[in-house]
Write a protein that holds these residues in place. Structure first.
Motif, PDB file in Angstrom:
ATOM      1  N   ALA A 166       0.837  -1.196   0.000  1.00  0.00           N
ATOM      2  CA  ALA A 166       0.000   0.000   0.000  1.00  0.00           C
ATOM      3  C   ALA A 166       0.870   1.243   0.000  1.00  0.00           C
ATOM      4  CB  ALA A 166      -0.931   0.009   1.208  1.00  0.00           C
ATOM      5  N   ASN A 167       0.435   2.238  -0.730  1.00  0.00           N
ATOM      6  CA  ASN A 167       1.085   3.531  -0.690  1.00  0.00           C
ATOM      7  C   ASN A 167       0.738   4.186   0.644  1.00  0.00           C
ATOM      8  OD1 ASN A 167       0.864   6.671  -1.277  1.00  0.00           O
ATOM      9  ND2 ASN A 167       2.362   5.796  -2.694  1.00  0.00           N
ATOM     10  N   SER A 168       1.659   4.926   1.218  1.00  0.00           N
ATOM     11  CA  SER A 168       1.441   5.509   2.545  1.00  0.00           C
ATOM     12  C   SER A 168       0.256   6.467   2.581  1.00  0.00           C
ATOM     13  CB  SER A 168       2.700   6.220   3.032  1.00  0.00           C
ATOM     14  OG  SER A 168       3.031   7.280   2.143  1.00  0.00           O
ATOM     15  N   ARG A 169      -0.160   7.007   1.440  1.00  0.00           N
ATOM     16  CA  ARG A 169      -1.321   7.916   1.442  1.00  0.00           C
ATOM     17  C   ARG A 169      -2.654   7.170   1.364  1.00  0.00           C
ATOM     18  NH1 ARG A 169       0.776   9.822  -4.115  1.00  0.00           N
ATOM     19  NH2 ARG A 169      -0.582   8.730  -5.566  1.00  0.00           N
ATOM     20  N   ASN A 170      -2.612   5.836   1.210  1.00  0.00           N
ATOM     21  CA  ASN A 170      -3.832   5.042   1.117  1.00  0.00           C
ATOM     22  C   ASN A 170      -4.238   4.566   2.521  1.00  0.00           C
ATOM     23  OD1 ASN A 170      -5.906   3.314   0.471  1.00  0.00           O
ATOM     24  ND2 ASN A 170      -4.874   2.435  -1.294  1.00  0.00           N
ATOM     25  N   LYS A 171      -4.752   5.505   3.294  1.00  0.00           N
ATOM     26  CA  LYS A 171      -5.067   5.255   4.713  1.00  0.00           C
ATOM     27  C   LYS A 171      -6.108   4.150   4.898  1.00  0.00           C
ATOM     28  CE  LYS A 171      -2.338   8.602   5.950  1.00  0.00           C
ATOM     29  NZ  LYS A 171      -0.948   8.309   6.134  1.00  0.00           N
ATOM     30  N   GLY A 172      -7.104   4.093   4.021  1.00  0.00           N
ATOM     31  CA  GLY A 172      -8.142   3.069   4.143  1.00  0.00           C
ATOM     32  C   GLY A 172      -7.585   1.670   3.997  1.00  0.00           C
ATOM     33  N   SER A 173      -6.751   1.460   2.983  1.00  0.00           N
ATOM     34  CA  SER A 173      -6.152   0.138   2.782  1.00  0.00           C
ATOM     35  C   SER A 173      -5.233  -0.234   3.935  1.00  0.00           C
ATOM     36  CB  SER A 173      -5.370   0.094   1.467  1.00  0.00           C
ATOM     37  OG  SER A 173      -6.263   0.084   0.386  1.00  0.00           O
ATOM     38  N   ILE A 174      -4.471   0.721   4.408  1.00  0.00           N
ATOM     39  CA  ILE A 174      -3.565   0.444   5.532  1.00  0.00           C
ATOM     40  C   ILE A 174      -4.357   0.035   6.769  1.00  0.00           C
ATOM     41  CG2 ILE A 174      -1.883   1.476   7.117  1.00  0.00           C
ATOM     42  CD1 ILE A 174      -0.830   3.057   4.633  1.00  0.00           C
ATOM     43  N   ALA A 175      -5.490   0.669   7.006  1.00  0.00           N
ATOM     44  CA  ALA A 175      -6.332   0.300   8.158  1.00  0.00           C
ATOM     45  C   ALA A 175      -6.823  -1.142   8.027  1.00  0.00           C
ATOM     46  CB  ALA A 175      -7.515   1.264   8.282  1.00  0.00           C
ATOM     47  N   VAL A 176      -7.274  -1.531   6.833  1.00  0.00           N
ATOM     48  CA  VAL A 176      -7.730  -2.915   6.597  1.00  0.00           C
ATOM     49  C   VAL A 176      -6.582  -3.889   6.851  1.00  0.00           C
ATOM     50  CG1 VAL A 176      -8.484  -4.542   4.808  1.00  0.00           C
ATOM     51  CG2 VAL A 176      -9.562  -2.289   4.983  1.00  0.00           C
ATOM     52  N   ILE A 177      -5.413  -3.550   6.346  1.00  0.00           N
ATOM     53  CA  ILE A 177      -4.230  -4.405   6.471  1.00  0.00           C
ATOM     54  C   ILE A 177      -3.876  -4.614   7.948  1.00  0.00           C
ATOM     55  CG2 ILE A 177      -1.719  -4.408   6.071  1.00  0.00           C
ATOM     56  CD1 ILE A 177      -2.406  -2.957   3.330  1.00  0.00           C
ATOM     57  N   LEU A 178      -3.792  -3.532   8.694  1.00  0.00           N
ATOM     58  CA  LEU A 178      -3.395  -3.626  10.110  1.00  0.00           C
ATOM     59  C   LEU A 178      -4.448  -4.346  10.939  1.00  0.00           C
ATOM     60  CD1 LEU A 178      -1.783  -0.100  10.605  1.00  0.00           C
ATOM     61  CD2 LEU A 178      -0.613  -2.297  10.242  1.00  0.00           C
ATOM     62  N   LYS A 179      -5.731  -4.111  10.662  1.00  0.00           N
ATOM     63  CA  LYS A 179      -6.809  -4.784  11.408  1.00  0.00           C
ATOM     64  C   LYS A 179      -6.806  -6.289  11.168  1.00  0.00           C
ATOM     65  CE  LYS A 179      -9.889  -0.825  11.604  1.00  0.00           C
ATOM     66  NZ  LYS A 179     -11.092  -0.209  11.026  1.00  0.00           N
ATOM     67  N   ASN A 180      -6.182  -6.729  10.074  1.00  0.00           N
ATOM     68  CA  ASN A 180      -6.115  -8.159   9.773  1.00  0.00           C
ATOM     69  C   ASN A 180      -4.785  -8.787  10.182  1.00  0.00           C
ATOM     70  OD1 ASN A 180      -8.557  -9.428   8.490  1.00  0.00           O
ATOM     71  ND2 ASN A 180      -8.462  -7.490   7.380  1.00  0.00           N
ATOM     72  N   GLY A 181      -4.047  -8.091  11.061  1.00  0.00           N
ATOM     73  CA  GLY A 181      -2.873  -8.691  11.680  1.00  0.00           C
ATOM     74  C   GLY A 181      -1.584  -8.626  10.891  1.00  0.00           C
ATOM     75  N   PHE A 182      -1.544  -7.834   9.830  1.00  0.00           N
ATOM     76  CA  PHE A 182      -0.312  -7.677   9.071  1.00  0.00           C
ATOM     77  C   PHE A 182       0.597  -6.678   9.782  1.00  0.00           C
ATOM     78  CE2 PHE A 182      -3.168  -9.421   5.995  1.00  0.00           C
ATOM     79  CZ  PHE A 182      -2.392 -10.140   5.111  1.00  0.00           C
ATOM     80  N   GLU A 183       1.900  -6.858   9.597  1.00  0.00           N
ATOM     81  CA  GLU A 183       2.886  -5.953  10.185  1.00  0.00           C
ATOM     82  C   GLU A 183       3.722  -5.344   9.079  1.00  0.00           C
ATOM     83  OE1 GLU A 183       5.249  -8.029  13.073  1.00  0.00           O
ATOM     84  OE2 GLU A 183       3.487  -8.823  14.101  1.00  0.00           O
ATOM     85  N   LEU A 184       4.089  -4.079   9.260  1.00  0.00           N
ATOM     86  CA  LEU A 184       4.937  -3.408   8.284  1.00  0.00           C
ATOM     87  C   LEU A 184       6.292  -4.098   8.233  1.00  0.00           C
ATOM     88  CD1 LEU A 184       5.379  -1.027   6.316  1.00  0.00           C
ATOM     89  CD2 LEU A 184       6.208   0.283   8.292  1.00  0.00           C
ATOM     90  N   GLU A 185       6.696  -4.534   7.050  1.00  0.00           N
ATOM     91  CA  GLU A 185       7.997  -5.175   6.875  1.00  0.00           C
ATOM     92  C   GLU A 185       9.005  -4.218   6.261  1.00  0.00           C
ATOM     93  OE1 GLU A 185       7.642  -8.954   4.880  1.00  0.00           O
ATOM     94  OE2 GLU A 185       6.644  -9.827   6.616  1.00  0.00           O
TER      95      GLU A 185
END
Length: 178
Positions: free
Chosen positions: A134-153
C-alpha cells in the motif's frame, strides 16, 4: 468458496459476472486507477471486461489469480473485491489486494471480507505467508491491512507506476501463518 457475513457474500468471480464486474469498476474507476492500474486498464469497456473475465477463469483454474467478489445480498450487486495475486506455491505465499465501492466505505465490510478470504486460502492452499502492498497515502487500505494482523515489513522505494505514470513508494506488510 462461498462465504457469508452480515448482509454480504464472498465468492470467486464467475464467467457470467462480467457485466456486474464492469459496473463495479466503472462506478469506482477514478478512485481505483492509481492502485488497481492493471484491472482498470483491462476493464475500459464492457467487451474488454468480458474478455478479461474469460482470461481470469483460466487463471482461477491454474491457481495463479483468485478474485473474490463481495456481493451485497440486499441488492445482489458487487460492492468490492479481495483478490489473491502474485501466488508462489513454492513457498507458498501470495499477495492480497482489496477495494470497496465508495458507497460502502467505512463500514468494515472489506476488513471482514479480507479476514474470511485469508482464513479460507490459508486453509485451502496452505499459504504460510501473505503480504499486502500500500502507498502511505492510502489510509483506508492500511487500516484494513493492520486490522487483519499484518505488520509493516518495510518500504520499497520507486516500486509501482500508477495509471498516471507516477512512480511511487510502497509499504510492504506481511503476515506469517504456521
Amino acid at each position: 468458496m462461498i462465504e457469508t457475513f452480515d448482509n454480504y457474500k464472498i465468492a470467486l468471480l464467475r464467467r457470467e459476472d462480467g457485466e456486474a464486474f464492469f459496473n463495479l469498476i466503472e462506478n469506482n474507476r477514478v478512485r481505483l486507477e492509481d492502485f488497481f492500474a492493471g484491472t482498470v486498464s483491462k476493464t475500459m469497456t464492457l467487451e474488454a471486461t468480458l474478455n478479461y473475465c474469460e482470461d481470469i477463469q483460466k487463471r482461477i483454474a491454474d491457481t495463479s489469480y483468485l478474485p473474490y467478489m463481495i456481493t451485497d445480498l440486499n441488492t445482489q450487486q458487487f460492492v468490492g473485491l479481495v483478490d489473491v495475486k502474485n501466488i508462489d506455491m513454492n513457498v507458498p505465499k501470495a499477495e492480497l489486494g482489496s477495494f470497496i465501492d465508495s458507497r460502502y466505505e467505512g463500514k468494515g465490510i472489506v476488513t471482514k471480507a479480507t479476514k474470511h478470504v485469508m482464513d479460507h486460502i490459508v486453509k485451502e492452499y496452505k499459504f504460510i505467508k501473505l503480504l499486502c502492498r500500500a502507498n502511505s497515502r492510502n489510509k483506508g487500505s492500511i487500516a484494513v491491512i493492520l486490522k487483519n494482523g499484518f505488520e509493516l515489513e518495510g518500504t520499497i522505494r520507486k516500486d509501482y507506476r500508477t495509471t498516471k505514470g507516477e512512480i511511487v513508494d510502497l509499504n510492504y506488510y506481511g503476515r506469517v501463518f504456521d
